[in-house]
Design an enzyme around this catalytic site. Structure first.
Site, PDB file in Angstrom:
ATOM      1  N   HIS A 121       0.935  -1.219  -0.129  1.00  0.00           N
ATOM      2  CA  HIS A 121       0.002  -0.029  -0.020  1.00  0.00           C
ATOM      3  C   HIS A 121       0.936   1.233   0.022  1.00  0.00           C
ATOM      4  O   HIS A 121       2.043   1.246   0.627  1.00  0.00           O
ATOM      5  CB  HIS A 121      -0.866   0.002   1.337  1.00  0.00           C
ATOM      6  CG  HIS A 121      -1.770   0.935   1.412  1.00  0.00           C
ATOM      7  ND1 HIS A 121      -1.694   2.340   1.745  1.00  0.00           N
ATOM      8  CD2 HIS A 121      -3.308   0.760   1.146  1.00  0.00           C
ATOM      9  CE1 HIS A 121      -2.775   3.099   1.890  1.00  0.00           C
ATOM     10  NE2 HIS A 121      -3.688   2.231   1.455  1.00  0.00           N
ATOM     11  N   ASP A 198       3.072  -4.360   8.001  1.00  0.00           N
ATOM     12  CA  ASP A 198       2.066  -3.578   7.699  1.00  0.00           C
ATOM     13  C   ASP A 198       0.667  -4.572   8.034  1.00  0.00           C
ATOM     14  O   ASP A 198       0.511  -5.381   7.092  1.00  0.00           O
ATOM     15  CB  ASP A 198       1.982  -2.784   6.410  1.00  0.00           C
ATOM     16  CG  ASP A 198       0.597  -2.287   6.066  1.00  0.00           C
ATOM     17  OD1 ASP A 198      -0.467  -2.456   6.860  1.00  0.00           O
ATOM     18  OD2 ASP A 198       0.600  -1.759   5.004  1.00  0.00           O
ATOM     19  N   GLN A 201      -4.514  -5.093   6.818  1.00  0.00           N
ATOM     20  CA  GLN A 201      -5.434  -5.891   6.394  1.00  0.00           C
ATOM     21  C   GLN A 201      -5.732  -7.464   6.920  1.00  0.00           C
ATOM     22  O   GLN A 201      -6.279  -8.199   6.782  1.00  0.00           O
ATOM     23  CB  GLN A 201      -5.426  -6.068   4.740  1.00  0.00           C
ATOM     24  CG  GLN A 201      -5.417  -4.970   3.933  1.00  0.00           C
ATOM     25  CD  GLN A 201      -6.742  -4.421   3.984  1.00  0.00           C
ATOM     26  OE1 GLN A 201      -7.860  -5.249   4.442  1.00  0.00           O
ATOM     27  NE2 GLN A 201      -6.884  -3.184   3.642  1.00  0.00           N
ATOM     28  N   LYS A 224     -10.436  -0.359  10.475  1.00  0.00           N
ATOM     29  CA  LYS A 224     -10.752  -1.753   9.516  1.00  0.00           C
ATOM     30  C   LYS A 224     -11.034  -2.881  10.506  1.00  0.00           C
ATOM     31  O   LYS A 224     -11.193  -3.905   9.851  1.00  0.00           O
ATOM     32  CB  LYS A 224      -9.532  -1.909   8.929  1.00  0.00           C
ATOM     33  CG  LYS A 224      -8.891  -0.736   7.893  1.00  0.00           C
ATOM     34  CD  LYS A 224      -7.760  -1.211   7.036  1.00  0.00           C
ATOM     35  CE  LYS A 224      -7.146  -0.186   6.324  1.00  0.00           C
ATOM     36  NZ  LYS A 224      -7.793   0.099   5.225  1.00  0.00           N
ATOM     37  N   CYS A 362      -4.637   2.561  -3.781  1.00  0.00           N
ATOM     38  CA  CYS A 362      -3.535   3.092  -3.155  1.00  0.00           C
ATOM     39  C   CYS A 362      -2.405   2.006  -3.166  1.00  0.00           C
ATOM     40  O   CYS A 362      -1.648   1.776  -2.368  1.00  0.00           O
ATOM     41  CB  CYS A 362      -3.532   3.430  -1.489  1.00  0.00           C
ATOM     42  SG  CYS A 362      -5.087   4.691  -1.388  1.00  0.00           S
TER      43      CYS A 362
HETATM   44  N1  PMP Z   1      -1.791  -0.608   4.564  1.00  0.00           N
HETATM   45  C1  PMP Z   1      -2.700  -1.382   3.903  1.00  0.00           C
HETATM   46  C2  PMP Z   1      -2.634  -2.852   3.624  1.00  0.00           C
HETATM   47  C3  PMP Z   1      -4.072  -0.780   3.757  1.00  0.00           C
HETATM   48  O1  PMP Z   1      -5.184  -1.532   3.339  1.00  0.00           O
HETATM   49  C4  PMP Z   1      -4.191   0.394   4.339  1.00  0.00           C
HETATM   50  C5  PMP Z   1      -5.800   1.002   4.310  1.00  0.00           C
HETATM   51  N2  PMP Z   1      -6.217   0.916   3.105  1.00  0.00           N
HETATM   52  C6  PMP Z   1      -3.370   0.989   5.083  1.00  0.00           C
HETATM   53  C7  PMP Z   1      -1.982   0.370   5.084  1.00  0.00           C
HETATM   54  C8  PMP Z   1      -3.265   2.531   5.529  1.00  0.00           C
HETATM   55  O2  PMP Z   1      -4.148   2.321   6.955  1.00  0.00           O
HETATM   56  P1  PMP Z   1      -4.862   3.845   7.510  1.00  0.00           P
HETATM   57  O3  PMP Z   1      -5.419   4.555   6.290  1.00  0.00           O
HETATM   58  O4  PMP Z   1      -5.971   3.287   8.228  1.00  0.00           O
HETATM   59  O5  PMP Z   1      -3.557   4.433   7.994  1.00  0.00           O
END
Ligand code: PMP
Length: 405
Positions: A121, A198, A201, A224, A362
């Protein structure tokens, strides 16, 4: 089997309609819906305990502080960390990663290398690029196998004497691939390289055991995992956190301040400048209880059933291509039909009350890898049903037939 009707009754939002259709919410990888118990926890904080934490001797302040610190202990247990000193509150995964990049990255030097993967991401790419621009550090990128899993041999070969760090997804938000974190961490550690995972997910779908994973940092977001927005967690190994400089300066993170010399607070407060989102933290506590009450393995098994049904249904649609078919993938299905744009598909699905995500998710480098501008993604949670999946699959078929003309 989950009692999805009982679960659904805890989400007032599931009673609403979109364009006259009952809402089918399949955008859970972006953010999950919030059950009543979590909303009630937010209300309770505002209605009964609204006071700033840590500074006050008065009763309300102590109550708020107790909730924040009790939640920290709950999170510690939930992810099996060794100490609450290792649990840092942040705004979310993004801020957690930026914290590590800014603080630990401060020691990196020109010529150093950081390993990331093709499936990351943007929030696990761009903080390292910002650091890289400042310090002239290079990113090395782990390639993928055709099924969307990581090429582990290639990963191992990326390590050189210049490698300083590895920043890797636990689960891909696009492909659903679940990476073998322990194996990846062991390889990095053999080269003396610390690893950040990270977990954005993963946290709502699988047990997180940082002791078992042996990662050095683990980041995830409350929103999430049925929790409120605005709060997330960074786990870090204490001996690394001890050596890292503060990320931001302000109240709460200091030992003693004078114009001559300021000292830092002990962990975890050294990394928590300013007023934390104590309302969100108290509500995250309710979200963790909620997940544990249903049972994370029960949630995961239910979501796997939904994934299987969705995958089987979608595969019957001519011209439909699914991205990410790795074994044991999480309940996320990204796809395209022919040359129909993801936006057109998403917009027409929305007219039928079905919320899916469209676009680059993203993860633009991953889109480039597949040579597409975007994808349609459906992602599942505890409250989704097989009936919803059937409706979704029929709707994709119907919309594809309209747009193919
Ligand atoms: N890493 C991954 C794999 C994600 O899916 C997301 C959110 N789409 C993020 C990081 C970022 O998370 P946040 O916007 O809650 O900081």
């Amino acid at each position: 089997m989950l009692d999805t009707q009982l679960i659904r009754s805890q989400y007032p939002i599931l009673n609403r309609t979109v364009d006259g259709h009952p809402l089918i919410y399949l955008d859970n990888a972006a953010t999950s819906l919030t059950p009543r118990v979590v909303v009630e926890a937010i209300n309770e904080m505002y209605n009964c305990h609204k006071a700033n934490v840590h500074r006050g001797v008065h009763t309300l302040s102590q109550e708020a502080t107790d909730r924040v610190e009790a939640t920290r202990e709950k999170i510690r247990r939930h992810i099996n960390a060794a100490s609450t000193a290792e649990i840092i509150y942040a705004q979310g995964t993004t801020e957690s990663i930026n914290l590590v990049a800014a603080s630990m990255g401060d020691t990196f030097q020109h010529g150093d290398e950081i390993i990331v993967t093709t499936m990351e991401h943007h929030s696990n790419i761009v903080p390292w690029q910002l650091l890289g621009d400042r310090k002239r550090i290079r990113l090395r990128v782990v390639p993928l196998n055709p099924d969307g899993s990581l090429n582990i041999n290639a990963y191992e070969e990326l390590f050189t004497e210049n490698t300083r760090f590895a920043a890797l997804a636990h689960v891909s938000n696009v492909l659903g691939t679940v990476n073998p974190v322990r194996q990846l961490t062991d390889i990095a550690h053999r080269h003396g390289v610390p690893v950040l995972i990270d977990g954005a997910q993963a946290a709502a779908h699988r047990t997180i055991d940082v002791a078992q994973l042996d990662c050095d940092f683990y980041a995830f977001s409350s929103h999430k995992m049925y929790g409120p927005t605005g709060v997330g967690v960074l786990y870090g190994k204490q001996r690394l956190l001890e050596r890292m400089p503060p990320y931001q300066g302000g109240g709460e993170m200091i030992g003693n301040v004078s114009f001559e010399k300021t000292t830092w607070a002990d962990l975890p407060f050294k990394f928590e400048a300013g007023t934390p989102d104590y309302v969100g933290i108290a509500a995250l506590s309710a979200a963790i209880d909620y997940i544990n009450q249903i049972g994370i393995d029960n949630i995961a098994a239910h979501e796997q059933n939904l994934l299987q049904a969705a995958t089987q249904g979608l595969q019957k649609i001519g011209d439909l291509r699914i991205f990410g078919t790795a074994e044991g993938k999480e309940a996320v299905v990204s796809f395209l039909v022919g040359n129909i744009s993801s936006y057109d598909m998403g917009m027409l699905l929305d007219r039928l009350g079905i919320a899916v995500r469209t676009g680059h998710h993203c993860a633009q480098p991953l889109m480039s890898h597949y040579d597409v501008a975007g994808m349609v993604r459906a992602s599942f949670a505890a409250y989704n049903t097989l009936e919803e999946v059937d409706t979704f699959v029929s709707a994709v078929n119907r919309v594809a037939n309209i747009l193919r003309r």
